[in-house]
Motif scaffolding. Structure first.
Motif, PDB file in Angstrom:
ATOM      1  N   ALA A   1       4.476  22.636 -17.222  1.00  0.00           N
ATOM      2  CA  ALA A   1       5.342  23.183 -16.179  1.00  0.00           C
ATOM      3  C   ALA A   1       6.795  23.151 -16.638  1.00  0.00           C
ATOM      4  N   PRO A   2       7.541  24.120 -16.188  1.00  0.00           N
ATOM      5  CA  PRO A   2       8.951  24.160 -16.589  1.00  0.00           C
ATOM      6  C   PRO A   2       9.756  23.051 -15.903  1.00  0.00           C
ATOM      7  N   ILE A   3      10.122  22.060 -16.679  1.00  0.00           N
ATOM      8  CA  ILE A   3      10.951  20.973 -16.179  1.00  0.00           C
ATOM      9  C   ILE A   3      11.816  20.507 -17.347  1.00  0.00           C
ATOM     10  N   ASP A   4      13.065  20.255 -17.064  1.00  0.00           N
ATOM     11  CA  ASP A   4      13.945  19.838 -18.156  1.00  0.00           C
ATOM     12  C   ASP A   4      13.691  18.374 -18.499  1.00  0.00           C
ATOM     13  N   ASP A   5      14.076  18.008 -19.699  1.00  0.00           N
ATOM     14  CA  ASP A   5      13.822  16.653 -20.193  1.00  0.00           C
ATOM     15  C   ASP A   5      14.436  15.586 -19.309  1.00  0.00           C
ATOM     16  N   GLU A   6      15.635  15.840 -18.807  1.00  0.00           N
ATOM     17  CA  GLU A   6      16.309  14.849 -17.963  1.00  0.00           C
ATOM     18  C   GLU A   6      15.529  14.602 -16.670  1.00  0.00           C
ATOM     19  N   SER A   7      15.007  15.661 -16.080  1.00  0.00           N
ATOM     20  CA  SER A   7      14.222  15.515 -14.848  1.00  0.00           C
ATOM     21  C   SER A   7      12.928  14.756 -15.110  1.00  0.00           C
ATOM     22  N   MET A   8      12.265  15.075 -16.220  1.00  0.00           N
ATOM     23  CA  MET A   8      11.028  14.366 -16.570  1.00  0.00           C
ATOM     24  C   MET A   8      11.329  12.892 -16.842  1.00  0.00           C
ATOM     25  N   HIS A   9      12.408  12.645 -17.548  1.00  0.00           N
ATOM     26  CA  HIS A   9      12.801  11.261 -17.822  1.00  0.00           C
ATOM     27  C   HIS A   9      13.045  10.511 -16.514  1.00  0.00           C
ATOM     28  N   GLN A  10      13.675  11.149 -15.550  1.00  0.00           N
ATOM     29  CA  GLN A  10      13.947  10.502 -14.260  1.00  0.00           C
ATOM     30  C   GLN A  10      12.643  10.188 -13.532  1.00  0.00           C
ATOM     31  N   LEU A  11      11.697  11.122 -13.541  1.00  0.00           N
ATOM     32  CA  LEU A  11      10.399  10.876 -12.906  1.00  0.00           C
ATOM     33  C   LEU A  11       9.700   9.676 -13.542  1.00  0.00           C
ATOM     34  N   LYS A  12       9.714   9.626 -14.866  1.00  0.00           N
ATOM     35  CA  LYS A  12       9.065   8.512 -15.566  1.00  0.00           C
ATOM     36  C   LYS A  12       9.799   7.196 -15.328  1.00  0.00           C
ATOM     37  N   HIS A  13      11.109   7.264 -15.231  1.00  0.00           N
ATOM     38  CA  HIS A  13      11.895   6.066 -14.916  1.00  0.00           C
ATOM     39  C   HIS A  13      11.532   5.555 -13.516  1.00  0.00           C
ATOM     40  N   ASP A  14      11.464   6.468 -12.551  1.00  0.00           N
ATOM     41  CA  ASP A  14      11.117   6.084 -11.183  1.00  0.00           C
ATOM     42  C   ASP A  14       9.724   5.461 -11.129  1.00  0.00           C
ATOM     43  N   ARG A  15       8.792   6.028 -11.901  1.00  0.00           N
ATOM     44  CA  ARG A  15       7.439   5.463 -11.946  1.00  0.00           C
ATOM     45  C   ARG A  15       7.468   4.050 -12.533  1.00  0.00           C
ATOM     46  N   ALA A  16       8.253   3.853 -13.582  1.00  0.00           N
ATOM     47  CA  ALA A  16       8.341   2.532 -14.220  1.00  0.00           C
ATOM     48  C   ALA A  16       8.940   1.493 -13.265  1.00  0.00           C
ATOM     49  N   VAL A  17       9.949   1.894 -12.519  1.00  0.00           N
ATOM     50  CA  VAL A  17      10.565   0.979 -11.548  1.00  0.00           C
ATOM     51  C   VAL A  17       9.540   0.562 -10.497  1.00  0.00           C
ATOM     52  N   LEU A  18       8.792   1.530  -9.975  1.00  0.00           N
ATOM     53  CA  LEU A  18       7.753   1.211  -8.990  1.00  0.00           C
ATOM     54  C   LEU A  18       6.667   0.335  -9.598  1.00  0.00           C
ATOM     55  N   LYS A  19       6.279   0.648 -10.819  1.00  0.00           N
ATOM     56  CA  LYS A  19       5.245  -0.137 -11.490  1.00  0.00           C
ATOM     57  C   LYS A  19       5.682  -1.590 -11.639  1.00  0.00           C
ATOM     58  N   ASP A  20       6.928  -1.821 -12.027  1.00  0.00           N
ATOM     59  CA  ASP A  20       7.443  -3.184 -12.164  1.00  0.00           C
ATOM     60  C   ASP A  20       7.422  -3.917 -10.828  1.00  0.00           C
TER      61      ASP A  20
ATOM     62  N   ALA B   1       0.826  -1.206   0.000  1.00  0.00           N
ATOM     63  CA  ALA B   1       0.000   0.000   0.000  1.00  0.00           C
ATOM     64  C   ALA B   1       0.865   1.262   0.000  1.00  0.00           C
ATOM     65  N   ASP B   2       1.952   1.251   0.770  1.00  0.00           N
ATOM     66  CA  ASP B   2       2.863   2.406   0.796  1.00  0.00           C
ATOM     67  C   ASP B   2       3.510   2.632  -0.569  1.00  0.00           C
ATOM     68  N   LYS B   3       3.950   1.565  -1.210  1.00  0.00           N
ATOM     69  CA  LYS B   3       4.554   1.676  -2.541  1.00  0.00           C
ATOM     70  C   LYS B   3       3.516   2.137  -3.562  1.00  0.00           C
ATOM     71  N   ALA B   4       2.291   1.654  -3.435  1.00  0.00           N
ATOM     72  CA  ALA B   4       1.222   2.059  -4.349  1.00  0.00           C
ATOM     73  C   ALA B   4       0.911   3.547  -4.181  1.00  0.00           C
ATOM     74  N   LYS B   5       0.906   4.044  -2.953  1.00  0.00           N
ATOM     75  CA  LYS B   5       0.687   5.476  -2.719  1.00  0.00           C
ATOM     76  C   LYS B   5       1.821   6.298  -3.330  1.00  0.00           C
ATOM     77  N   GLN B   6       3.034   5.813  -3.165  1.00  0.00           N
ATOM     78  CA  GLN B   6       4.189   6.489  -3.754  1.00  0.00           C
ATOM     79  C   GLN B   6       4.052   6.528  -5.282  1.00  0.00           C
ATOM     80  N   TYR B   7       3.646   5.415  -5.874  1.00  0.00           N
ATOM     81  CA  TYR B   7       3.429   5.327  -7.315  1.00  0.00           C
ATOM     82  C   TYR B   7       2.353   6.323  -7.752  1.00  0.00           C
TER      83      TYR B   7
END
Length: 80
Positions: A51-70, A30-36
């Motif tokens: 929102a102003p965010i650089d591509d590298e930061s957005m890529h990192q956010l999406k990577h972190d989401r994918a890791v949690l999803k897996d 449940a904690d990991k799901a909330k984080q996701y």
């Protein structure tokens, strides 16, 4: 797609019952799901609000989401 929800229910509709059970009975899951969910919401809001965010930061956010999803998917499959 820009702003698309990647909620666990949307991503794994065939595992809805298992998802509900784990959210109710497994505190660590449940904690990991909330984080996701928080991360998914943050990404969606950034995309929709341009929102102003650089591509590298957005890529990192999406990577972190994918890791949690897996991680969450593996737990769902183990429990089903």
């Amino acid at each position: 797609m820009l702003g698309e929800s990647h909620s666990l229910r949307n991503e794994f509709p065939e595992l809805t019952d298992t998802l509900k059970s784990l959210l109710k009975n497994d505190e660590q899951f449940a904690d990991k799901a909330k984080q996701y969910d928080r991360l998914d919401k943050e990404i969606r809001e950034l995309e929709l609000n341009a929102a102003p965010i650089d591509d590298e930061s957005m890529h990192q956010l999406k990577h972190d989401r994918a890791v949690l999803k897996d991680l969450l998917y593996a737990a769902l499959k183990d429990a089903s």
